[in-house]
Design a protein around this motif. Sequence first.
Motif, PDB file in Angstrom:
ATOM      1  N   ARG A 220       0.834  -1.195   0.000  1.00  0.00           N
ATOM      2  CA  ARG A 220       0.000   0.000   0.000  1.00  0.00           C
ATOM      3  C   ARG A 220       0.874   1.252   0.000  1.00  0.00           C
ATOM      4  O   ARG A 220       0.551   2.252  -0.634  1.00  0.00           O
ATOM      5  N   LEU A 221       1.978   1.189   0.741  1.00  0.00           N
ATOM      6  CA  LEU A 221       2.885   2.320   0.843  1.00  0.00           C
ATOM      7  C   LEU A 221       4.312   1.848   0.599  1.00  0.00           C
ATOM      8  O   LEU A 221       4.711   0.787   1.078  1.00  0.00           O
ATOM      9  N   SER A 222       5.053   2.612  -0.145  1.00  0.00           N
ATOM     10  CA  SER A 222       6.473   2.358  -0.343  1.00  0.00           C
ATOM     11  C   SER A 222       7.220   3.653  -0.082  1.00  0.00           C
ATOM     12  O   SER A 222       6.789   4.726  -0.520  1.00  0.00           O
ATOM     13  N   GLY A 223       8.313   3.556   0.633  1.00  0.00           N
ATOM     14  CA  GLY A 223       9.050   4.763   0.964  1.00  0.00           C
ATOM     15  C   GLY A 223      10.499   4.466   1.268  1.00  0.00           C
ATOM     16  O   GLY A 223      11.046   3.442   0.841  1.00  0.00           O
ATOM     17  N   GLU A 224      11.097   5.340   2.040  1.00  0.00           N
ATOM     18  CA  GLU A 224      12.507   5.222   2.383  1.00  0.00           C
ATOM     19  C   GLU A 224      12.705   5.762   3.791  1.00  0.00           C
ATOM     20  O   GLU A 224      12.203   6.828   4.141  1.00  0.00           O
ATOM     21  N   ILE A 225      13.395   4.992   4.604  1.00  0.00           N
ATOM     22  CA  ILE A 225      13.716   5.409   5.963  1.00  0.00           C
ATOM     23  C   ILE A 225      15.233   5.349   6.138  1.00  0.00           C
ATOM     24  O   ILE A 225      15.963   4.982   5.222  1.00  0.00           O
ATOM     25  N   PHE A 226      15.692   5.722   7.311  1.00  0.00           N
ATOM     26  CA  PHE A 226      17.108   5.589   7.641  1.00  0.00           C
ATOM     27  C   PHE A 226      17.308   4.395   8.568  1.00  0.00           C
ATOM     28  O   PHE A 226      16.633   4.274   9.592  1.00  0.00           O
ATOM     29  N   SER A 227      18.220   3.500   8.215  1.00  0.00           N
ATOM     30  CA  SER A 227      18.787   2.569   9.177  1.00  0.00           C
ATOM     31  C   SER A 227      19.982   3.263   9.824  1.00  0.00           C
ATOM     32  O   SER A 227      20.533   4.220   9.269  1.00  0.00           O
ATOM     33  N   LEU A 228      20.392   2.792  10.975  1.00  0.00           N
ATOM     34  CA  LEU A 228      21.455   3.455  11.726  1.00  0.00           C
ATOM     35  C   LEU A 228      22.633   2.520  11.930  1.00  0.00           C
ATOM     36  O   LEU A 228      22.466   1.402  12.419  1.00  0.00           O
ATOM     37  N   LEU A 229      23.817   2.981  11.527  1.00  0.00           N
ATOM     38  CA  LEU A 229      25.054   2.265  11.816  1.00  0.00           C
ATOM     39  C   LEU A 229      25.585   2.676  13.175  1.00  0.00           C
ATOM     40  O   LEU A 229      25.452   3.839  13.581  1.00  0.00           O
ATOM     41  N   HIS A 230      26.218   1.741  13.843  1.00  0.00           N
ATOM     42  CA  HIS A 230      26.709   2.029  15.188  1.00  0.00           C
ATOM     43  C   HIS A 230      27.842   3.039  15.175  1.00  0.00           C
ATOM     44  O   HIS A 230      28.721   3.023  14.298  1.00  0.00           O
ATOM     45  N   ASN A 231      27.811   3.916  16.146  1.00  0.00           N
ATOM     46  CA  ASN A 231      28.875   4.890  16.376  1.00  0.00           C
ATOM     47  C   ASN A 231      28.963   5.078  17.887  1.00  0.00           C
ATOM     48  O   ASN A 231      27.948   5.385  18.529  1.00  0.00           O
ATOM     49  N   PRO A 232      30.126   4.875  18.493  1.00  0.00           N
ATOM     50  CA  PRO A 232      30.226   5.005  19.955  1.00  0.00           C
ATOM     51  C   PRO A 232      29.932   6.411  20.450  1.00  0.00           C
ATOM     52  O   PRO A 232      29.744   6.612  21.662  1.00  0.00           O
ATOM     53  N   SER A 233      29.859   7.392  19.555  1.00  0.00           N
ATOM     54  CA  SER A 233      29.534   8.760  19.960  1.00  0.00           C
ATOM     55  C   SER A 233      28.040   8.975  20.163  1.00  0.00           C
ATOM     56  O   SER A 233      27.632  10.020  20.695  1.00  0.00           O
ATOM     57  N   HIS A 234      27.216   8.015  19.757  1.00  0.00           N
ATOM     58  CA  HIS A 234      25.770   8.194  19.900  1.00  0.00           C
ATOM     59  C   HIS A 234      25.384   8.372  21.366  1.00  0.00           C
ATOM     60  O   HIS A 234      25.906   7.677  22.245  1.00  0.00           O
ATOM     61  N   ARG A 235      24.443   9.286  21.607  1.00  0.00           N
ATOM     62  CA  ARG A 235      23.921   9.533  22.944  1.00  0.00           C
ATOM     63  C   ARG A 235      22.438   9.201  22.957  1.00  0.00           C
ATOM     64  O   ARG A 235      21.641   9.839  22.277  1.00  0.00           O
ATOM     65  N   TRP A 236      22.099   8.182  23.723  1.00  0.00           N
ATOM     66  CA  TRP A 236      20.735   7.674  23.770  1.00  0.00           C
ATOM     67  C   TRP A 236      20.026   8.138  25.045  1.00  0.00           C
ATOM     68  O   TRP A 236      20.641   8.250  26.099  1.00  0.00           O
ATOM     69  N   TYR A 237      18.696   8.342  24.916  1.00  0.00           N
ATOM     70  CA  TYR A 237      17.867   8.792  26.037  1.00  0.00           C
ATOM     71  C   TYR A 237      16.565   8.004  26.071  1.00  0.00           C
ATOM     72  O   TYR A 237      16.061   7.555  25.039  1.00  0.00           O
ATOM     73  N   TYR A 238      16.020   7.849  27.267  1.00  0.00           N
ATOM     74  CA  TYR A 238      14.671   7.315  27.437  1.00  0.00           C
ATOM     75  C   TYR A 238      14.071   7.974  28.662  1.00  0.00           C
ATOM     76  O   TYR A 238      14.762   8.723  29.374  1.00  0.00           O
ATOM     77  N   ALA A 239      12.789   7.744  28.911  1.00  0.00           N
ATOM     78  CA  ALA A 239      12.128   8.259  30.110  1.00  0.00           C
ATOM     79  C   ALA A 239      11.743   7.064  30.966  1.00  0.00           C
ATOM     80  O   ALA A 239      10.978   6.197  30.525  1.00  0.00           O
ATOM     81  N   SER A 240      12.293   6.999  32.157  1.00  0.00           N
ATOM     82  CA  SER A 240      12.066   5.845  33.023  1.00  0.00           C
ATOM     83  C   SER A 240      10.615   5.771  33.490  1.00  0.00           C
ATOM     84  O   SER A 240       9.970   6.779  33.770  1.00  0.00           O
ATOM     85  N   ALA A 241      10.098   4.534  33.540  1.00  0.00           N
ATOM     86  CA  ALA A 241       8.781   4.239  34.122  1.00  0.00           C
ATOM     87  C   ALA A 241       7.691   5.173  33.607  1.00  0.00           C
ATOM     88  O   ALA A 241       6.912   5.740  34.366  1.00  0.00           O
ATOM     89  N   MET A 242       7.613   5.326  32.287  1.00  0.00           N
ATOM     90  CA  MET A 242       6.612   6.224  31.711  1.00  0.00           C
ATOM     91  C   MET A 242       5.192   5.786  32.051  1.00  0.00           C
ATOM     92  O   MET A 242       4.885   4.597  32.128  1.00  0.00           O
TER      93      MET A 242
END
Length: 296
Positions: A220-242
């Motif tokens: 139904r839909l065709s598109g393009e997204i980004f996959s992500l390659l690993h980089n140790p500089s990445h900074r990840w965040y989440y919100a605990s116990a949402m």
Amino acid sequence: MNTSTLHASSRREAAPLAGVDAPLAYLTEGAIDAQYTVWPPSSGREPEGPPKTYYPCHIADCREIADSLDLQRDGFVFRQQVSPFRDFFDDAKVKAIYYGEMEAYLKALTGAAEVFIFDHNVRSVGRAARGEAGVRAPVDMAHGDYTAASGLRRGGEIMAQRGYQGPAPKRTMLVNVWRPLHGPVVDLPLALCHALSVAPEDLVPTPIRHYMEDELTAPRLSGEIFSLLHNPSHRWYYASAMQADEVLVFKGFDSDESSATRFTPHTGFRHPHQPAQFQPRESIEVRALVIDPRAG
């Protein structure tokens, strides 16, 4: 850029943010012809994706810096947003009621001239496993929802579909609002990668095809997204116990090429301190076109 240091400076604190250490799934280095095929759960077919490799990552808890987060500067915010809506598994009611509520919320949050909610995903491991129509399992791979090309194209399609008659936008954004349906989320929270820590070469354009319940012979839909390659500089965040009265709002695409936070990679992840007894995460994520947000 170390965004923990950036935020610590803004809070006049030097200590790094608390968080958890957990493996996150990235695109495998050297993967050839990577692509995604998304089948509806009712088809009995598993989603197909490119090969992934897990890397240990620190995922900082953004609760401590929630007041200092800015959608334009950081690419995401964590906010309390109380909603009276509860019928999240009723597709018609979500579109008729919840869409309008979230459009008003995003308009107030961004100062936009116009906001159009155009899509949503409801996720539940249990319901997806039973093949419930319209319900998908959480995603376990770092990705961005749009590339520069697909983001511009999708925005144009939405304006055409909605009969937008306003002046040509100077800027458009595609923004997601992610909400758990109940809390606390202790098993599969959402992690967001700060765009300032992502190098352009980390983002790999990847074709994606979506099949729907009523049509399994052609996407139904065709598109393009980004996959992500690993980089140790990445900074990840989440919100605990949402909780259900809290949301993560993040940019999937920004047409402003001068913005340093045009794309926000994200993924679900298995919490390392998941208790023995818990209510499995269920969530809704709406996608919106934001037209001419205030500058910032």
